[in-house]
Design an enzyme around this catalytic site. Structure first.
Site, PDB file in Angstrom:
ATOM      1  N   ARG A 242     -15.326  -9.113  15.877  1.00  0.00           N
ATOM      2  CA  ARG A 242     -14.203  -9.454  14.972  1.00  0.00           C
ATOM      3  C   ARG A 242     -12.856  -9.526  15.706  1.00  0.00           C
ATOM      4  O   ARG A 242     -11.825  -9.145  15.169  1.00  0.00           O
ATOM      5  CB  ARG A 242     -14.132  -8.463  13.805  1.00  0.00           C
ATOM      6  CG  ARG A 242     -15.348  -8.491  12.885  1.00  0.00           C
ATOM      7  CD  ARG A 242     -15.216  -7.471  11.776  1.00  0.00           C
ATOM      8  NE  ARG A 242     -15.322  -6.121  12.291  1.00  0.00           N
ATOM      9  CZ  ARG A 242     -14.977  -5.019  11.627  1.00  0.00           C
ATOM     10  NH1 ARG A 242     -14.478  -5.127  10.410  1.00  0.00           N
ATOM     11  NH2 ARG A 242     -15.118  -3.825  12.161  1.00  0.00           N
ATOM     12  N   GLU A 243     -12.886 -10.036  16.917  1.00  0.00           N
ATOM     13  CA  GLU A 243     -11.654 -10.111  17.710  1.00  0.00           C
ATOM     14  C   GLU A 243     -10.565 -10.952  17.030  1.00  0.00           C
ATOM     15  O   GLU A 243      -9.378 -10.613  17.086  1.00  0.00           O
ATOM     16  CB  GLU A 243     -11.955 -10.694  19.098  1.00  0.00           C
ATOM     17  CG  GLU A 243     -12.802  -9.797  19.989  1.00  0.00           C
ATOM     18  CD  GLU A 243     -14.296 -10.009  19.832  1.00  0.00           C
ATOM     19  OE1 GLU A 243     -15.046  -9.592  20.725  1.00  0.00           O
ATOM     20  OE2 GLU A 243     -14.717 -10.615  18.818  1.00  0.00           O
TER      21      GLU A 243
ATOM     22  N   ILE B  98      -8.860  -3.628 -10.889  1.00  0.00           N
ATOM     23  CA  ILE B  98     -10.240  -4.093 -10.764  1.00  0.00           C
ATOM     24  C   ILE B  98     -11.148  -3.026 -10.156  1.00  0.00           C
ATOM     25  O   ILE B  98     -12.359  -3.041 -10.355  1.00  0.00           O
ATOM     26  CB  ILE B  98     -10.296  -5.395  -9.938  1.00  0.00           C
ATOM     27  CG1 ILE B  98      -9.414  -6.462 -10.594  1.00  0.00           C
ATOM     28  CG2 ILE B  98     -11.714  -5.915  -9.816  1.00  0.00           C
ATOM     29  CD1 ILE B  98      -9.726  -6.739 -12.054  1.00  0.00           C
ATOM     30  N   GLY B  99     -10.578  -2.063  -9.419  1.00  0.00           N
ATOM     31  CA  GLY B  99     -11.437  -0.984  -8.918  1.00  0.00           C
ATOM     32  C   GLY B  99     -10.940  -0.301  -7.670  1.00  0.00           C
ATOM     33  O   GLY B  99     -10.558   0.860  -7.694  1.00  0.00           O
TER      34      GLY B  99
ATOM     35  N   CYS C 159      -8.165  -9.102  -8.437  1.00  0.00           N
ATOM     36  CA  CYS C 159      -9.298  -8.608  -7.651  1.00  0.00           C
ATOM     37  C   CYS C 159      -8.991  -7.180  -7.192  1.00  0.00           C
ATOM     38  O   CYS C 159      -7.921  -6.639  -7.479  1.00  0.00           O
ATOM     39  CB  CYS C 159      -9.547  -9.527  -6.445  1.00  0.00           C
ATOM     40  SG  CYS C 159     -11.271  -9.547  -5.884  1.00  0.00           S
TER      41      CYS C 159
ATOM     42  N   ASP D 137     -19.534  -5.219 -11.654  1.00  0.00           N
ATOM     43  CA  ASP D 137     -18.942  -6.412 -11.037  1.00  0.00           C
ATOM     44  C   ASP D 137     -19.989  -7.475 -10.734  1.00  0.00           C
ATOM     45  O   ASP D 137     -21.021  -7.179 -10.128  1.00  0.00           O
ATOM     46  CB  ASP D 137     -18.242  -6.045  -9.727  1.00  0.00           C
ATOM     47  CG  ASP D 137     -16.891  -5.392  -9.949  1.00  0.00           C
ATOM     48  OD1 ASP D 137     -16.391  -5.438 -11.076  1.00  0.00           O
ATOM     49  OD2 ASP D 137     -16.345  -4.838  -8.974  1.00  0.00           O
TER      50      ASP D 137
ATOM     51  N   HIS E   9      -4.858 -11.362  -2.743  1.00  0.00           N
ATOM     52  CA  HIS E   9      -5.212 -11.794  -1.394  1.00  0.00           C
ATOM     53  C   HIS E   9      -4.007 -12.281  -0.605  1.00  0.00           C
ATOM     54  O   HIS E   9      -4.142 -12.764   0.513  1.00  0.00           O
ATOM     55  CB  HIS E   9      -6.291 -12.874  -1.452  1.00  0.00           C
ATOM     56  CG  HIS E   9      -7.591 -12.366  -1.987  1.00  0.00           C
ATOM     57  ND1 HIS E   9      -7.850 -12.279  -3.342  1.00  0.00           N
ATOM     58  CD2 HIS E   9      -8.686 -11.870  -1.371  1.00  0.00           C
ATOM     59  CE1 HIS E   9      -9.058 -11.771  -3.512  1.00  0.00           C
ATOM     60  NE2 HIS E   9      -9.584 -11.519  -2.347  1.00  0.00           N
TER      61      HIS E   9
END
Length: 756
Positions: A15-16, A432-433, A728, A600, A696
């Protein structure tokens, strides 16, 4: 036989790219440092493919955020609000992807939706009346030149003109048709520039061709490519399709002067039949998608070679290819040290799929494959058994009756009972959680997994975080609370770890969108609940407050869709097994005093077939009942919520209502609340919380902005049925922006309540 890869993962083995981007967002590294990381990743990916012996290697499949956004940016499809920002080209691009709020302006991000039937998300291009669609960027050719300097001839890829046109949102008074010629001219210029620099192959990705197409759609496709291909000279053009077959337009495709046509033999149910019925042009190369780009199970060599033999017998020039880009699978098995060979022998990630391509290409030209060790090893694998059945699970599933799929009494009656039970204010507020997964939360989980702290220390830390979260929610005045999910690494992996039948990887990361990566579990065998999963945490959180605490679960459809599924049983059987496991958890939560339970189904849309004729029989007829099975055993007073995000829901609203949840929360803010009209048109019964702001994006919505959104919602939704919430979960956001945004949301709800 030559080999091809339709596209390669881009986030980096470890995940660079994600970490570099996040550092750039925090201003910890410069743009130059970010671009250097990107350049090193591209080099690594090209060299891996070259060393694996791949003949047709793709370039321009790298992206900082999304390849559709890259194409829009390349062609000047940039709304004015972003052009007005006095920022660099890179920051303008990122503002379109994730919004911008700073000294140079305040703009929301473009809408984001699921990429066809995958868990990847694309950014929706937005065309205004003033948009001048023309070639303005250079990314495609710059990356081609990079590879060329390494001695690698690549085939650049770009989102095809038809797919891009279909994915665009046209926001002005002009009709979409008014822009068709501009799209065509821009793509002719793309081709012309490829020709000018000596590119040998150009790949147009056209997944939209596997969807239902009208006669008008076919005519548009033919018009677009007749014009573009009319400019063709020495640079060859590959039409690459994936995620299904092109039954509606196959006859048109083979009549056009494409040099190569990429067809999906994995998800394309009718691909072989189309070739058999209509033939394939002798002077065109078939890029046969026979190595699965979306799942991690090894290729069945004998089956693949049989298909290749049939194509050879027809005299079709064939290149062996992946069924789609490999961005949908993890990088490599090399970092998987905890799973035994008993399991790993069955898997092939991106690098291993390169090996499969090379081995299959060799076997396809081998005189006697029966004596080849590669073939014998593969055949032996598929001849064996995986020890994945559980008779108790199968017996329980057989005993499920029709009554188990129905909840009584009817929803309208339940809603009245629940309003009396909870006595919530109008426009109840909730989240949402999840709450932000801060560094200390991740460090605590990591330390526990490494054995550096005891379970008691791990639990104590999380309980402290839960208490802080509950107290803060009480302080700002949220009506229905959550515990924050600090104990969870991922909404699917966390549940899978407590379910029998799942396997987990260490480094098998896959990009979901932008910097968001997921590590999907593997469904290895029959699924059952080994022990209670969330009960202890939810009960503890409820003990801290007199307000209602939601129990938070992931539904069976999402668990399956965000895992790598089995290929030896049907999706229906897998989903049903998971539904029974989640049902056990729902009933345990209710028995322990949890009165609102959210199940969900964020990924409900994901496996929906791309052709409407298959929607019910191949998906909705069992996916919707599976959700009902999870919740049908609870009391009428227990309120069942569900949540869905970032997909096109408007055409399946009746099916969503048929889930028989009491409350549903949708993503709506990023798509300008477009779903509201569909809810009203379909007389949607379920109480609903369309997201009032986009989580987001790092920007903080003002009270006025949220107030406006709620007022719009109230013109479409009855005030007694409307909830107020973000769109979200908040795990990926920072604490300051989360706190500011939620305070503004609660304040906005209070203002509107006072006006009702």
């Amino acid at each position: 036989m030559k080999t091809a890869v339709a596209g390669y993962p881009r986030i980096g083995t470890l995940r660079e790219l994600k970490f570099a981007l996040e550092k750039y967002f925090r201003k910890e590294i410069s743009a130059d440092e970010l671009t250097q990381t990107a350049k090193e990743l591209r080099k690594t990916h090209w060299l891996i493919q070259k060393e694996a012996g791949i003949d047709y290697i793709t370039s321009n499949d790298f992206s900082y955020y999304d390849i559709v956004l890259d194409t829009a940016f390349l062609l000047n499809i940039i709304p004015e609000r972003y052009k007005e920002l006095e920022v660099s080209e890179l920051d303008k691009y990122l503002a379109m992807a994730r919004g911008y709020q700073g000294e140079n302006g305040d703009v929301k991000a473009l809408a984001m939706k699921k990429w066809f039937n995958t868990n990847y998300h694309y950014i929706v291009p937005e065309v205004e009346d003033s948009t001048q669609i023309r070639l303005t960027g250079n990314k495609l050719w710059a990356e081609y030149a990079e590879a060329k300097e390494l001695g690698i001839e690549t085939k650049p890829v770009i989102t095809g003109v038809y797919t891009l046109f279909k994915l665009c949102r046209f926001t002005g008074k002009k009709r979409a048709d008014d822009f068709i010629n501009a799209f065509i001219e821009a793509y002719k210029d793309v081709y012309g520039k490829c020709e000018a620099v000596g590119i040998q192959w150009l790949q147009f990705d056209e997944p939209a061709l596997v969807q239902d197409m009208t006669e008008e759609d076919r005519e548009l496709f033919v018009k677009m490519y007749s014009d573009i291909l009319g400019k063709k000279q020495s640079c060859k053009v590959l039409l690459q399709t994936y995620f299904g077959d092109v039954r509606d337009v196959y006859e048109d495709i083979v009549k056009l002067s494409f040099d190569g046509i990429g067809l999906d033999f994995i998800e394309g149910k009718k691909t072989a039949e189309l070739i058999e019925k209509y033939g394939f042009p002798k002077d065109t190369v078939l890029f046969a998608g026979l190595v699965n780009g979306k799942n991690i199970w090894k290729n069945h060599y004998e089956k693949t070679l049989n298909v290749l033999k049939k194509l050879e017998d027809k005299g079709i020039q064939t290149v062996l290819s992946t069924s789609c880009s490999l961005q949908h699978v993890p990088y490599t098995l090399k970092h998987e040290n905890k799973l035994s060979d008993e399991y790993l022998n069955y898997f092939a990630f991106a690098e291993e799929k390169l090996v499969e391509l090379k081995e299959l290409s060799g076997l396809a030209e081998c005189g006697n494959i029966e004596e080849d060790e590669r073939f014998k090893t593969n055949r032996q694998l598929f001849a064996g058994t995986r020890k994945c059945d559980n008779e108790a699970v199968k017996k329980r599933l057989e005993e499920v009756t029709e009554a188990d799929y129905r909840r009584l009494p009817a929803r309208s009656e339940r809603q009245q009972l629940q309003k009396k039970e909870f006595a919530l204010p109008k426009l109840p507020t909730t989240t949402i959680g999840s709450f932000p997964q801060t560094k200390d939360v991740k460090a605590n989980r990591s330390a526990f997994r490494k054995g550096e702290i005891s379970e008691e220390q791990y639990v104590e830390f999380n309980k402290k975080k839960i208490e802080e979260c509950v107290r803060w929610q009480e302080k700002i005045g949220l009506d229905v609370l959550v515990h924050g999910e600090y104990e969870r690494n991922d909404m699917v992996e966390y549940f899978g770890e407590a379910l029998g039948g799942f396997l987990f990887t260490e480094k098998a990361w896959v990009q979901s969108y932008g910097t968001r990566c997921v590590k999907p579990p593997v469904i290895w065998g029959d699924v059952y609940r080994k022990k209670p999963i969330t009960v202890e945490w939810s009960v503890y959180a409820q003990s801290l407050t007199d307000k209602i605490m939601k129990g938070m679960l992931t539904g069976p459809v999402t668990i399956l869709n965000w895992s790598f599924p089995r290929e030896d049983i049907t999706i229906k059987e897998s989903i049903s097994q998971i539904a029974l496991a989640i049902r056990d958890e729902v009933l345990d939560l209710e028995a322990n005093g949890i009165k609102i339970i959210q199940i969900d189904e964020a990924a409900l849309r994901e496996k929906l077939p791309l052709r409407k004729s298959d929607w019910n029989t191949e998906y909705l007829d069992f996916a919707i009942p599976a959700f009902r099975l999870t919740a049908s055993g609870v009391k009428p007073e227990t309120q069942i919520h569900t949540h869905m995000c970032y997909s096109e829901f408007t055409d399946i609203i009746p099916a969503i209502d048929d889930m028989d949840a009491d409350v549903i929360t949708f993503e709506a803010s990023r798509s300008d609340l477009q779903i509201l009209d569909s809810l009203r048109e379909n007389n949607f019964e379920t109480e609903v919380g369309p997201g009032v702001y986009d989580i987001h994006s790092p920007r903080i919505p003002s009270v006025e902005e949220i107030t406006r959104a709620i007022k719009i919602m109230l013109t479409k939704i009855e005030k007694d049925k409307l909830w107020v919430n973000p769109d979200c979960g908040l795990k990926t956001r920072g604490v300051p922006e989360t706190e500011a945004s939620l305070k503004n949301m609660v304040k906005a709800a209070e203002i509107i309540r006072a006006e009702l």
